[in-house]
Scaffold this motif. Structure first.
Motif, PDB file in Angstrom:
ATOM      1  N   GLU A 192       1.492 -12.852 -11.822  1.00  0.00           N
ATOM      2  CA  GLU A 192       1.301 -11.650 -10.992  1.00  0.00           C
ATOM      3  C   GLU A 192       1.192 -10.421 -11.894  1.00  0.00           C
ATOM      4  O   GLU A 192       2.092  -9.588 -11.956  1.00  0.00           O
ATOM      5  CB  GLU A 192       2.478 -11.493 -10.015  1.00  0.00           C
ATOM      6  CG  GLU A 192       2.698 -12.670  -9.087  1.00  0.00           C
ATOM      7  CD  GLU A 192       1.615 -12.765  -8.013  1.00  0.00           C
ATOM      8  OE1 GLU A 192       0.800 -11.833  -7.896  1.00  0.00           O
ATOM      9  OE2 GLU A 192       1.589 -13.772  -7.296  1.00  0.00           O
ATOM     10  N   PRO A 193       0.080 -10.276 -12.620  1.00  0.00           N
ATOM     11  CA  PRO A 193      -0.027  -9.177 -13.590  1.00  0.00           C
ATOM     12  C   PRO A 193      -0.022  -7.792 -12.947  1.00  0.00           C
ATOM     13  O   PRO A 193       0.229  -6.795 -13.638  1.00  0.00           O
ATOM     14  CB  PRO A 193      -1.369  -9.457 -14.287  1.00  0.00           C
ATOM     15  CG  PRO A 193      -2.139 -10.300 -13.319  1.00  0.00           C
ATOM     16  CD  PRO A 193      -1.121 -11.134 -12.603  1.00  0.00           C
ATOM     17  N   GLU A 194      -0.289  -7.696 -11.628  1.00  0.00           N
ATOM     18  CA  GLU A 194      -0.297  -6.393 -10.977  1.00  0.00           C
ATOM     19  C   GLU A 194       1.094  -5.939 -10.544  1.00  0.00           C
ATOM     20  O   GLU A 194       1.269  -4.794 -10.144  1.00  0.00           O
ATOM     21  CB  GLU A 194      -1.236  -6.421  -9.773  1.00  0.00           C
ATOM     22  CG  GLU A 194      -2.698  -6.649 -10.161  1.00  0.00           C
ATOM     23  CD  GLU A 194      -3.609  -6.617  -8.959  1.00  0.00           C
ATOM     24  OE1 GLU A 194      -3.092  -6.494  -7.823  1.00  0.00           O
ATOM     25  OE2 GLU A 194      -4.834  -6.722  -9.142  1.00  0.00           O
ATOM     26  N   TRP A 195       2.066  -6.848 -10.589  1.00  0.00           N
ATOM     27  CA  TRP A 195       3.432  -6.450 -10.276  1.00  0.00           C
ATOM     28  C   TRP A 195       3.976  -5.587 -11.416  1.00  0.00           C
ATOM     29  O   TRP A 195       3.414  -5.533 -12.516  1.00  0.00           O
ATOM     30  CB  TRP A 195       4.309  -7.676 -10.073  1.00  0.00           C
ATOM     31  CG  TRP A 195       3.972  -8.461  -8.836  1.00  0.00           C
ATOM     32  CD1 TRP A 195       2.846  -8.376  -8.070  1.00  0.00           C
ATOM     33  CD2 TRP A 195       4.772  -9.474  -8.244  1.00  0.00           C
ATOM     34  NE1 TRP A 195       2.885  -9.268  -7.038  1.00  0.00           N
ATOM     35  CE2 TRP A 195       4.070  -9.961  -7.113  1.00  0.00           C
ATOM     36  CE3 TRP A 195       6.008 -10.028  -8.542  1.00  0.00           C
ATOM     37  CZ2 TRP A 195       4.574 -10.967  -6.299  1.00  0.00           C
ATOM     38  CZ3 TRP A 195       6.514 -11.031  -7.728  1.00  0.00           C
ATOM     39  CH2 TRP A 195       5.803 -11.491  -6.619  1.00  0.00           C
ATOM     40  N   THR A 196       5.083  -4.937 -11.150  1.00  0.00           N
ATOM     41  CA  THR A 196       5.650  -4.015 -12.134  1.00  0.00           C
ATOM     42  C   THR A 196       7.116  -4.347 -12.379  1.00  0.00           C
ATOM     43  O   THR A 196       7.772  -4.998 -11.556  1.00  0.00           O
ATOM     44  CB  THR A 196       5.511  -2.564 -11.642  1.00  0.00           C
ATOM     45  OG1 THR A 196       5.936  -1.674 -12.666  1.00  0.00           O
ATOM     46  CG2 THR A 196       6.384  -2.326 -10.413  1.00  0.00           C
ATOM     47  N   ALA A 220      -1.558 -12.320  -1.877  1.00  0.00           N
ATOM     48  CA  ALA A 220      -2.001 -10.984  -2.264  1.00  0.00           C
ATOM     49  C   ALA A 220      -3.072 -10.450  -1.325  1.00  0.00           C
ATOM     50  O   ALA A 220      -3.143  -9.249  -1.063  1.00  0.00           O
ATOM     51  CB  ALA A 220      -2.525 -11.011  -3.701  1.00  0.00           C
ATOM     52  N   CYS A 268       7.265  -6.990  -6.583  1.00  0.00           N
ATOM     53  CA  CYS A 268       6.001  -6.852  -5.871  1.00  0.00           C
ATOM     54  C   CYS A 268       5.886  -5.423  -5.355  1.00  0.00           C
ATOM     55  O   CYS A 268       6.107  -5.152  -4.163  1.00  0.00           O
ATOM     56  CB  CYS A 268       5.940  -7.872  -4.733  1.00  0.00           C
ATOM     57  SG  CYS A 268       4.367  -7.913  -3.865  1.00  0.00           S
ATOM     58  N   ALA A 270       4.148  -1.240  -6.705  1.00  0.00           N
ATOM     59  CA  ALA A 270       3.522  -0.423  -7.747  1.00  0.00           C
ATOM     60  C   ALA A 270       4.579   0.282  -8.586  1.00  0.00           C
ATOM     61  O   ALA A 270       4.409   0.449  -9.795  1.00  0.00           O
ATOM     62  CB  ALA A 270       2.575   0.591  -7.116  1.00  0.00           C
ATOM     63  N   GLU A 271       5.697   0.678  -7.945  1.00  0.00           N
ATOM     64  CA  GLU A 271       6.828   1.279  -8.639  1.00  0.00           C
ATOM     65  C   GLU A 271       8.091   0.951  -7.859  1.00  0.00           C
ATOM     66  O   GLU A 271       8.057   0.865  -6.636  1.00  0.00           O
ATOM     67  CB  GLU A 271       6.693   2.807  -8.745  1.00  0.00           C
ATOM     68  CG  GLU A 271       5.574   3.300  -9.632  1.00  0.00           C
ATOM     69  CD  GLU A 271       5.517   4.822  -9.673  1.00  0.00           C
ATOM     70  OE1 GLU A 271       6.447   5.465  -9.137  1.00  0.00           O
ATOM     71  OE2 GLU A 271       4.550   5.362 -10.226  1.00  0.00           O
TER      72      GLU A 271
END
Length: 422
Positions: A192-196, A220, A268, A270-271
């Protein structure tokens, strides 16, 4: 559960502390073998050899009351754990630069300190010795025991392992467990590279602030993300909305991401920024026929646990984050509102932060609730008859303020139960 095995591995050997018994067990088989050879050569009567074997069996029976339970204890606790030898070997093959990972590798013995066996070889050796001990269950055990006192020697081999590598077994299993957990979190970050990764904020008023937070188990392409803010202490999120609009999913999304955040994993969102928290939830509660606990009592007991956590959390330097989903459904509206008012008063007074979902739109009208609540809601869109597509749809977007619509009767009609009694 490795505790039974570890209790043995860290305990005191029984046979090794009795050297006289150990030497007798070594000498008696030599006497038995010598008498058999001598009887075969005609040097002594055959009855003498038989007498020696009988003596060995008597010794076996007397010692068996002490030896058999110890062999059973080792076998029951270690049989499954020796299967970890393969996993330990894989972990030992890693070459780590990060100090923490290098420390875990050292715990597995890959530094070969003091000539100690690495964990994988030590566990494989234990597995072989357990196989030797398990021979007592075979058809020829009575003969090997009469001739060799097999069980005594099997216990001696196991206790040598206990007194040596066994003292490091807990450290091995702890290191392997942490490596496995870190590998799982690393795999999640890779997939999940878009998780932070979250920020743990220890100063200031405890608050949770998330941007584009969603449930980590939803695909997703279908999950809907929302901005969420919980806190400061003395306030809570009051979540309303119609059936199937997304209230429970949002609470679960918050809880799952908080668990991931405090485990050191990606989330899961963006911040996500949050204080160190203790998570207390009442989301899925069940009654118990066997224990005589009704659904309402089960809910009360769960809420009592959550309130107790709220009072205990500050002593551990943490804040309680509570998530209460449609609680106290097992009673009437008037008593539910009063009970929930008292529970929320306890939680807010203790400095906890959190969210409460409810269908009861009048709950927010109570003065004490209104003073602490930050109302938000989900809504649905009902489409006119004849419109293409489903008669009702949801966008799962969180909006400020209390809910303005309900859909229970509309859902009743959709499943064919509208229009009154036939």
């Amino acid at each position: 559960d490795p505790e039974r095995f570890l209790a043995w591995a860290e305990g005191e050997p029984w046979l090794l502390g009795r050297p006289g018994l150990l030497w007798a067990a070594r000498l008696l088989p030599l006497v038995a073998l010598g008498s058999i050879v001598a009887a075969a050569a005609g040097a002594v009567p055959a009855s003498l050899a038989a007498l020696v074997l009988v003596v060995n069996l008597i010794v076996s029976r007397v010692l068996g009351t002490r030896i058999d339970p110890r062999l059973d204890e080792v076998a029951a606790g270690a049989d499954e754990l020796t299967a970890y030898a393969g996993a330990l070997a894989v972990a030992e093959e890693g070459r780590f630069a990060a100090p923490r990972l290098a420390g875990l590798a050292a715990d597995l013995g890959t530094d070969r300190a003091a000539g100690a066996l690495p964990a994988s070889r030590a566990m494989a050796r234990l597995a072989r010795r357990i196989e030797i001990a398990d021979a007592r269950h075979g058809s020829f055990h009575v003969f090997t025991q009469a001739l060799l006192l097999w069980d005594v020697h099997a216990l001696w081999l196991l206790e040598r392992w206990q007194a040596g590598p066994g003292r490091r077994a807990r450290r091995w299993l702890g290191a392997l467990g942490e490596l496995e957990a870190l590998a799982a979190l690393a795999a999640l970050a890779h997939d999940e590279p878009e998780w932070t990764f979250p920020r743990i904020v220890e100063e200031g008023a405890p608050t949770l602030a998330a941007r584009a937070l969603a449930h980590p188990l939803l695909p997703a392409g279908s999950r809907v993300a929302n901005d969420v803010a919980l806190g400061p202490p003395g306030s809570f999120l009051l979540l309303t909305g119609s059936n199937m609009s997304g209230k429970s999913t949002l609470l679960r999304a918050i809880g799952a991401n908080v668990v991931l955040a405090q485990a050191g994993g990606p989330v899961c969102a963006a911040e996500l920024a949050l204080p160190p928290v203790v998570l207390g939830t009442s989301v899925v509660v069940e009654d118990s026929l066997g224990d005589g606990v009704s659904f309402f009592m089960a809910e009360l007991l769960r809420l009592k646990q959550v309130v107790d956590l709220a009072h205990a959390a500050p002593a551990a330097g943490r804040t309680l984050l509570f998530l209460l989903d449609e609680v106290l459904r097992g009673t009437n509206n008037r008593e539910r509102r009063e009970a929930l008012r008292r529970v929320i008063a306890h939680l807010t007074a203790s400095g906890a932060i959190g969210a409460v979902s409810t269908h009861d739109l009048e709950l927010g009208d109570l003065p004490e609730i209104a003073a602490a609540a930050v109302p938000v809601h989900f809504r649905e869109t009902v489409h006119p008859p004849g419109t293409p597509g489903p008669p009702m749809s949801f966008d799962y977007r969180l909006r400020p303020g209390p809910a303005t619509t309900t859909n229970a009767l509309r859902l009743l009609e959709m499943v064919g139960l509208g229009g009154g009694a036939p």
